[in-house]
Design a protein around this motif. Sequence first.
Motif, PDB file in Angstrom:
ATOM      1  N   ARG A 291       0.821  -1.214   0.000  1.00  8.74           N
ATOM      2  CA  ARG A 291       0.000   0.000   0.000  1.00  8.74           C
ATOM      3  C   ARG A 291       0.861   1.272   0.000  1.00  8.74           C
ATOM      4  O   ARG A 291       0.347   2.357   0.253  1.00  8.74           O
ATOM      5  N   ASP A 309      -4.650   7.092  -2.578  1.00 11.34           N
ATOM      6  CA  ASP A 309      -5.384   7.865  -1.560  1.00 11.34           C
ATOM      7  C   ASP A 309      -4.671   9.204  -1.322  1.00 11.34           C
ATOM      8  O   ASP A 309      -5.290  10.258  -1.336  1.00 11.34           O
ATOM      9  N   GLY A 341      -8.581  11.515  -4.615  1.00  9.26           N
ATOM     10  CA  GLY A 341      -7.377  11.401  -3.772  1.00  9.26           C
ATOM     11  C   GLY A 341      -6.876  12.767  -3.324  1.00  9.26           C
ATOM     12  O   GLY A 341      -7.264  13.795  -3.877  1.00  9.26           O
ATOM     13  N   ARG A 367      -5.236   3.221  -1.266  1.00  5.91           N
ATOM     14  CA  ARG A 367      -6.482   2.884  -0.547  1.00  5.91           C
ATOM     15  C   ARG A 367      -6.545   1.393  -0.255  1.00  5.91           C
ATOM     16  O   ARG A 367      -7.082   0.975   0.757  1.00  5.91           O
TER      17      ARG A 367
END
Length: 381
Positions: A291, A309, A341, A367
Amino acid sequence: MKLVHKDIEKDNAGQVTLIPEEAEDMWHTYNLLQVGDSLRASTIRKVQTESSTGSVGSSRVRTTLTLCVETIDFDSQACQLRVKGTNIQENQYVKMGAYHTIELELNRKFTLAKKVWDSVVLDRIEQACDPAQKADVAAVVMQEGLANLVLVTPAMTLLRAKVEVTIPRKRKGSCTQHDKALERFYEAVMQGILRHFSFDVVKCILVASPGFVKDQFISYLFKEAVRQDCKILLENRSKFMVVHSSSGHKYSLKEVLCDPAVTARLSDTKAAGEVKAFEDFYKMLQQEPDRAFYGLAHVERASEALAVDILLISDKLFRHQDIATRSRYVRLVDNVKENGGNVRIFSSLHVSGDQLNQLSGVAAILRFPIADVSEQSSEEC
């Protein structure tokens, strides 16, 4: 920065007229300028004149020139911006095509014309002209014999003064020399604070050091303020905040800004937001590496999957002279914003921005996890 006039057409070509009001505005202007832009500003030119008798003299005249920008030089310590280019508009003192260097001046307007005004440049103007962005922080990062007095503005970290005093070691039975030198050092730092920090603008002054140096200095500072009846220090006592740092060097500022107590106090400043975002990225990289992506190709792949994100990107990348490369970064920023984002553009004059540049200048917190791009490509092979 003051926006005087803005005229941008539907095809994104156009011009803006701005007035730089403080030193930091020169940094914003440096980030707006690109090779090939047209800059119109007031400047001084040395002109040679010939009298009727044939004698040649020279004088300096103030005139307004329009240059096609070729080189841009920014001095981050003095906050001075020089722009060199060729004259593209007829002038009584300067021929068409002649070279000239304009040094932009505070409180003198200039007009910047571009063939394409992209979203990043327009956001930069909005940020520079927003008075709420001026929530400044000052810091004194110190250790015995060394102190760095720093101003942390929304766009840059400025070293205002460096205080160095040789402190002799304590000797058996006598500490006089050591104590006298320490007092001289504290006095020099105190004078530096009074000279370089504007208490009207600064919201918070961080005093950081290893050990007890910071506590001893704060104790000395306010004892002296009472003794000398220095009202400006006594009235702003609540703005001083004592924090731990591992050294007195400027790079320790990053760990100071990461301190949770400091983050809470500086929650409304851009610099603190950048440091927190970078810390969150590093934590994600350690805990959930799927991530946390960095590198343009990886982040673009994540953006295409609508997974970004928070995008962390350095303003250094938008100064790229290759238009295709620059527009690739702008496209990435626009795509992340369109997909809901957050985009954080890091200043390369902040400690966190410098660290982001070492990680290619672009990184993202996702995300949801995505398998590493390099792993996917090896599987496809």
